[in-house]
Enzyme design. Structure first.
Site, mmCIF file in Angstrom:
data_model
loop_
_atom_site.group_PDB
_atom_site.id
_atom_site.type_symbol
_atom_site.label_atom_id
_atom_site.label_comp_id
_atom_site.label_asym_id
_atom_site.label_seq_id
_atom_site.Cartn_x
_atom_site.Cartn_y
_atom_site.Cartn_z
ATOM 1 N N ASP A 177 0.863 -1.171 0.000
ATOM 2 C CA ASP A 177 0.000 0.000 0.000
ATOM 3 C C ASP A 177 0.908 1.231 0.000
ATOM 4 O O ASP A 177 1.938 1.239 0.682
ATOM 5 C CB ASP A 177 -0.846 0.062 1.277
ATOM 6 C CG ASP A 177 -1.989 -0.942 1.302
ATOM 7 O OD1 ASP A 177 -2.169 -1.688 0.314
ATOM 8 O OD2 ASP A 177 -2.713 -0.971 2.314
ATOM 9 N N HIS B 9 4.985 -7.417 0.085
ATOM 10 C CA HIS B 9 4.639 -8.692 -0.541
ATOM 11 C C HIS B 9 5.260 -8.807 -1.935
ATOM 12 O O HIS B 9 5.706 -7.820 -2.511
ATOM 13 C CB HIS B 9 3.119 -8.829 -0.630
ATOM 14 C CG HIS B 9 2.440 -8.933 0.708
ATOM 15 N ND1 HIS B 9 1.763 -10.063 1.121
ATOM 16 C CD2 HIS B 9 2.355 -8.055 1.740
ATOM 17 C CE1 HIS B 9 1.274 -9.868 2.341
ATOM 18 N NE2 HIS B 9 1.625 -8.656 2.737
ATOM 19 N N SER C 221 8.393 3.646 5.496
ATOM 20 C CA SER C 221 9.499 3.996 4.618
ATOM 21 C C SER C 221 9.106 3.832 3.165
ATOM 22 O O SER C 221 7.988 4.132 2.772
ATOM 23 C CB SER C 221 10.735 3.179 4.951
ATOM 24 O OG SER C 221 11.872 3.782 4.374
#
Length: 289
Positions: free
Chosen positions: A92, A149, A253
């Site tokens: 995201d 992921h 980050s």
């Protein structure tokens, strides 16, 4: 770079990045109920964190702020692109930049770039497959899900921990600090995929207490003066499927993804400023597996 961005960035050059981050690590791992509940509530409210997506929506139930920050999502709240050749978003976040790597140069911001060689630890052989490939940089804000992921199926070939500074990685700093992502501490994971090498670069930042991967655990800290690397033999190398968790930031980050030349294309509209969610289709491979 604007005057306001300069004012925001210049003090970062003299800040003690790593001591401040160690202090933040202690705070975010504290299990003091009063402290951690207050901190979680403030961050959730200020940034508009959607707790309905989390497996545990009760912010008081998390043992520490870090458990909240790296919260797991409910099954099914993110769909993973699963058509043959799809490339899935690893996180995201917001796209900072995306495009071509031109003769080894990667765009950081308008008028600023750095090299794939510098990003990957100064090893020209490691960077060679990406010389004229594709890249994207995705920034994770405090409201975002902070597990990372796999964009494609991959077999881990090498991991490298590269020490460095811990400048902020927000837009103002990216517009101001030359070679930002090649200066900050980072963890590089090189995977073999159906379309050749893929690099996932997990970039640290001020107050990012640690970076970890699912196969190694916490890679940093410790922060060392020398670069460290791990190579994985074919029969012992971790294999991860598209959409599987590969790592996480303990605090927020940036992740940078690199591909080789003529093996994939980004989706139309996938460009700086676009909001993305884990698993959504962001590109398509161009070669047959």
């Amino acid at each position: 770079m604007t005057f306001k961005e300069s004012l925001t960035t210049l003090p970062q050059y003299i800040l003690p990045h790593h001591p401040l981050s160690r202090m933040m690590r202690q705070l975010t791992h504290s299990r003091n109920k009063t402290w951690k509940n207050l901190f979680i509530k403030q961050i959730a409210r200020h940034y508009g964190v959607n707790m309905d997506e989390a497996i545990d929506s009760d912010i008081n139930a998390y043992p520490s702020f870090n458990h909240f920050f790296t919260r797991e999502l409910k099954a099914g709240v993110r769909s993973i692109a699963n058509t043959t050749g799809d490339i899935a978003s690893p996180a995201d976040g917001t796209v900072s930049q995306a495009g071509d790597i031109t003769d080894g140069n990667i765009i950081q911001a308008k008028g600023k770039s750095y090299t794939a060689t510098d990003l990957l630890g100064g090893d020209e052989e490691r960077a060679a497959p990406f010389k004229n490939g594709k890249f994207t940089t995705i920034y994770l804000s405090p409201k975002d899900y902070h597990r990372l992921h796999m964009p494609l199926d991959g077999r881990l070939k090498e991991m490298v921990h590269i020490p460095g500074r811990l400048f902020s990685v927000n837009a103002a700093t990216a517009n101001s600090v030359p070679g930002l992502f090649a200066r900050n501490e980072r963890v590089v994971a090189i995977f073999d995929t159906e379309i050749g090498p893929m690099a996932l670069v997990l970039v640290g930042a001020i107050f990012v207490a640690s970076i970890e991967t699912v196969w190694h655990g916490e890679v940093t800290p410790p922060t060392t003066e020398e670069m460290r690397s791990w190579e994985y033999t074919r029969n012992k190398a971790p294999k991860l499927k598209r959409g599987e968790e590969m790592g996480r930031f303990n605090m927020g980050s940036t992740i940078i993804v690199l591909y080789g030349n003529d093996v994939m294309n980004w989706e139309d509209g996938f460009a700086a400023g676009k909001q993305v969610q884990l698993g959504e289709k962001i590109g398509q491979t161009t070669i047959q597996s």
